[in-house]
Enzyme design. Sequence first.
Site, mmCIF file in Angstrom:
data_model
loop_
_atom_site.group_PDB
_atom_site.id
_atom_site.type_symbol
_atom_site.label_atom_id
_atom_site.label_comp_id
_atom_site.label_asym_id
_atom_site.label_seq_id
_atom_site.Cartn_x
_atom_site.Cartn_y
_atom_site.Cartn_z
ATOM 1 N N ASP A 571 10.443 -51.506 50.192
ATOM 2 C CA ASP A 571 11.245 -51.363 52.104
ATOM 3 C C ASP A 571 11.306 -50.171 52.939
ATOM 4 O O ASP A 571 10.634 -49.553 51.864
ATOM 5 C CB ASP A 571 13.278 -51.131 51.230
ATOM 6 C CG ASP A 571 14.065 -51.665 53.237
ATOM 7 O OD1 ASP A 571 13.332 -52.345 53.906
ATOM 8 O OD2 ASP A 571 15.198 -52.192 52.562
ATOM 9 N N ASP A 647 14.955 -56.576 58.980
ATOM 10 C CA ASP A 647 16.736 -56.791 59.395
ATOM 11 C C ASP A 647 17.132 -58.053 60.431
ATOM 12 O O ASP A 647 17.646 -57.041 61.695
ATOM 13 C CB ASP A 647 17.340 -55.456 58.718
ATOM 14 C CG ASP A 647 17.459 -54.699 57.781
ATOM 15 O OD1 ASP A 647 16.971 -55.413 57.018
ATOM 16 O OD2 ASP A 647 17.391 -53.505 57.807
#
Lengths: 756, 553
Positions: A571, A647
């Site tokens: 990430d 996200d």
Amino acid sequence: MAPLAGERLSLRQILVTWVTLYVALIEAVDRSNFKTCEQSSFCKRQRSVKPEHSPYRALLNSLEVTEKSIKLQLINEVNKVPLLLEVYGLQGNMTRIKINELIPLKPRFEVPDVLIQDPPTVPLTVIGKDESSLELGLGRDQYKLIVTSKPFRMDITTGNELLLSINSRGLMVFEHLRKRKDSYTEKISSTVSSMWNKIKNVFNSEKKDETAESEEVKTEQEPGDGDGGADSLEKPEDTDAQKESEEVEDEAGMWDETFKSHADSKPNGPSSVGLDFSLPGFEHVYGIPEHADSLKLKTTEGGDPYRLYNLDVFQYEIANPMALYGSVPVMLAHNARRTLGMFWLNAAETWVDISSNTAGKTLFGKMLDYVQGANEIPQTDVRWMSESGIIDVFVMLGPSPFDVFKQYASLTGTQALPPLFSIAYHQSRWNYNDESDVQAVDDGFDQHDIPYDVIWLDIEHTDGKRYFTWDPNKFPSPKDMLQNLASKKRKMVSIVDPHIKIDSGYKIHTAVQSKNLYVKTKDGSDYEGWCWPGSAGYPDFTNPEMRSWWASMFAYDQYEGSMENLYTWNDMNEPSVFNGPEVTMHKDTVHMDGWEHRDVHNLYAFYVQMATAEGQIQRSGGTERPFVLTRGFFSGSQRFGAVWTGDNSAEWDHLKISLPMCLSMGLTAISFCGADVGGFFKHPSTELLVRWYQAGAYQPFFRAHAHLDTPRREPWLFGDDNKLLIRAAIRQRYALLPFWYTAFYHAHRTGAPVMR
Amino acid sequence: MAVRAAVLGGRSLGLGLLLLLVAVAALEVKRPRGVSLQNRHFYEENIPFTCLDGSKTIPFHEVNDDYCDCRDGSDEPGTSACPNGSYHCSNAGHRSQYIPSSHVNDGICDCCDTTDEYNSGATCLNTCKEQGRKERETLQKMAEMAKEGFKLKQQLIEDAKKSREDKQLKLAELQKEKANWEVQVESLRTLKEAAEKPEQEAKEVHKNAWDEVQAAHNLEKNKAKAAETFKELDDNEDGFITMNEIQTHAELDSDGDGVVSEQEAETLLGGASHVDVASFQEVVWAGIQDKYKSEAVTETPIVPVVPVEGGADSSREVDHEDHRKDEDEDDYGEGQDDGVGDDDSEDDGEEEEEEEEDGAGEDYYKNRQSYVPEKEGTEEEKMPAYDEETQMLIDVAEKARNEFSEAEKSLKEVESSIGSIEKELLVDFGPDGEYAYMFDQCYEMTTNEYVYKLCPFNKVAQKPKQGGSETNLGVWSSWAGPENNKFSMMKFDHGTGCWQGPNRSTMVKLSCGRETMVLSTSEPSRCEYLMEFSTPAFCQEGVHDDGSDHDEL
């Protein structure tokens, strides 16, 4: 994962400032954190160049034909800087066009490692040549490339059909590297320039008229002979001199630039490149992920261009051309008869303008009318603009979509064939709190008879956000936990981000530091940014030594507590730097061989995932396929694993946009794509959650994930009815796994998207 | 693949394996694979099988043919063909169990007798005996514990009963006491009021006298001021003030243009063109005294806008912010002593000693100020002490007031005791009051980061080990177990709010144990906590229903 934790545990102390900073942004993206074209000085400069007479001329006499390519010099008639054009005929119906400075002040960045090989060439043949144009045969199918000398342009045709024109609108801009004005030349040039300015003012209006006139003359000319008539356009020397003086003057933002509180020192000055392409007969273009926007790309007139600059965008909005986590500079144009592809191989910040007009109004409209009859034909114009590097374009001539997929795959590789488990269902949450939580969730799936294959651990599983470690209290015995999962043939994925906590007791940090493999500031010290662990270093993944050391960290004896059934999630690899400009790294930081971050930015995530996947291959002695999920990506990332859309939010619009987002990625070879089922931020209604499962079951990467602050979402928490609906969706996924696996196999073999 | 729903292809059992299976089956009562003993009669060999839901009848050989015919899955008890079927393992030596059909032949051993993996290639070991033994040991231990716990529980029930009786007795006592105090308070109030009347009158007289003196004094002063002003204004000293002379004082402008026009001057002079001393004092002075600025030294106007400092009770307008805390306490004492603000002292009486809360202090101030004008005066001119007679009346009234407020305080105390007992008596302490012993108790548990505190029927809190303030994880709400087992779960809610989230809440899951203690704490979801809590009060007699049939043990 999110760019913002909110208050929690140690983050509470560490991130207090960030919390306060971000509290205001809770509802949606704060656009002011990210640049518009106007705020990105090179984009502004490039975009201010309007379609007009191009200053570039091809010096046809410099033609050099070799086995692999033909070379020609181009000259900017205004500043007299010579450029080198190289044209390659590539096997599989592709053409590569490279333009660089003939003698750059220092080398300009050319993207390495993305192409899987030096693309095999086919010899080009010179079919025709006169003083104003050059006709090249591109191997087969009557494909021809016509180079026109003045103004410089290129046209690709087949038979009577014009497929693609390059620089036909004269928007090519190649900012040559130059010495800074405030050196010894300053006095002279400033005097000269002020003198010239005066003269210029006198002549300016006259000149314009003249130019317009000559253009008219030109357009009157018989189409097809390509050249605009070198004689009529030949300008007196003083024109060039004047223009040069204009160019000597620095525009603001050429040698430094600030955005919000961040300064970019730009020691190399202006270095951007831009080029326009016209696609007669095409109304629909696709690709250039990642944008939270429709599949068909929109025209960008009157707004910002599509932006390609890997960024961690907090609570991104849908339906706009803002940059997101990943970038693939590939665009497909498609009509009923054929499909074309363009691959703009440049890893710097890139903006793409798209406009649509009717072909009849341009010179080539005339030509088209001539060859195809006088109907007005729709045309799409595309303009690529990058901050540094060179012009390196692959034109993929199709003609079918699947041909284009294959062509692009032959350049950058195909989707890695995923291990079977990884195309099954994944259960994730930020965070499964501890080993007993993992156990309980795992048992829950059996108890409710819902199939699942992988459970995920987000950042809280680590010891203080030190990746490759485990929280000693919450995860004291990771091997037992993994063994329990293994007994049911299940897997786990743990997160490993590329920012490394600066802590002299952390072996990853001390090793990278002592090997001198961190990205450097412009002053040569280790660059430090702020991320989850607080102050962090960023390993220079562009360095093969760094990558191979990183890969070695995944060995079972290095990554303590890891086992065969533990896989990896990369990430924050845009890279995300909480206190950096646009939440990423400063552009004037320095990578291997002195390249600026500016040059390599969009490659960072690509390299992180490459190194991680390599680590997983190595740990098994090359026998097991890796599984690595990444948030950031670039052309070629398909070779290393899966990508998710970052996200997103628990909103119906976000569910909807997940489809075009993954379809777009699929068109550019990144097939293994999915969105957080349920939506990452916020709390989905039960109906939305169920629907998202039903949709997600039919997207290539199928993972439920949720933000730390959201209520639990395991499928059985919403009443029996909903549990059964969710279960049915997941079971459908499992029932179709052989089909999925086969689709991935085809993607792996041919580059055809899985989701289509 | 851990694909538990995965369906493996056709059945191609090796002959040997088949024979073996037949042999194994022969030891048990003969029936199709995956059928429990109880259901055996539904599966009569060679008789057409009717789905258990009655939806369909199929030839017997289609039972367990790995093709799902029945909607309820009952035709495939021994395969994974039906998505909603279940498989029965006998688990000889342990407990029999049903597992979902999807677990049959999925490569993972589910039944301890290994029978669910008859065709997957998985190597399973029969662990029924060992598991059975272990479970029996555990159950035995649990039973022992339950037994012991249950004994303790009886004691708890006994205690609770007794304590409840005690409380009720005490309550009755308190009620009586309360009645006494009420009578007393009433009579003391009468006494107090009787004593206060003459006190008030005497004070009034005293004050009126003083006021007169003050007024006369002020008047005189004012006159002197007026005369002085007259002199000042009378620039040409002719004994008259003219409009011109008034006009030199721009501050007397009334329409805000900064200049005293002739008209304005005339108005000020009461319509005359000039005035002498006498008419100045009578007519003009009152109209200009507030605005007028002396040409000499600027003086504070004689008539104060705000009451200035007087006696001991004066407001401390000027610097009360700085001194508020220490003065508050003093003031309280005085306030009560001289009987000012009965209402206040009643309201605040209970908190009096510790009262330092800002809000309350401020309120007090506001109330105090309203009394100030009565005692208005100037610094130099204090009201003289009361004469002996008045003072005596005051002392008598003071005594009556004190006695009254003492009595009232006692009444309040009794009432509050009654309140808390009644409240406790209203709490649901379980069917036999067995949870009553936890009332007013707190149980702590320490984790790596926090100390958790569970105070049943009150609240749950979390405190960082490293120090720092306590976070409220919820206040007592209710018993929250399922309908048939209401007392298995406690719910606490409305705790401290979460950033961007809900208020913290905690569920407490009870279990039987010898000791009363918090076994574990977790936060399964953000700001929603779960505690496991053992107590003998939860123990049942002869508990351990394992909820399964023992038909083949």
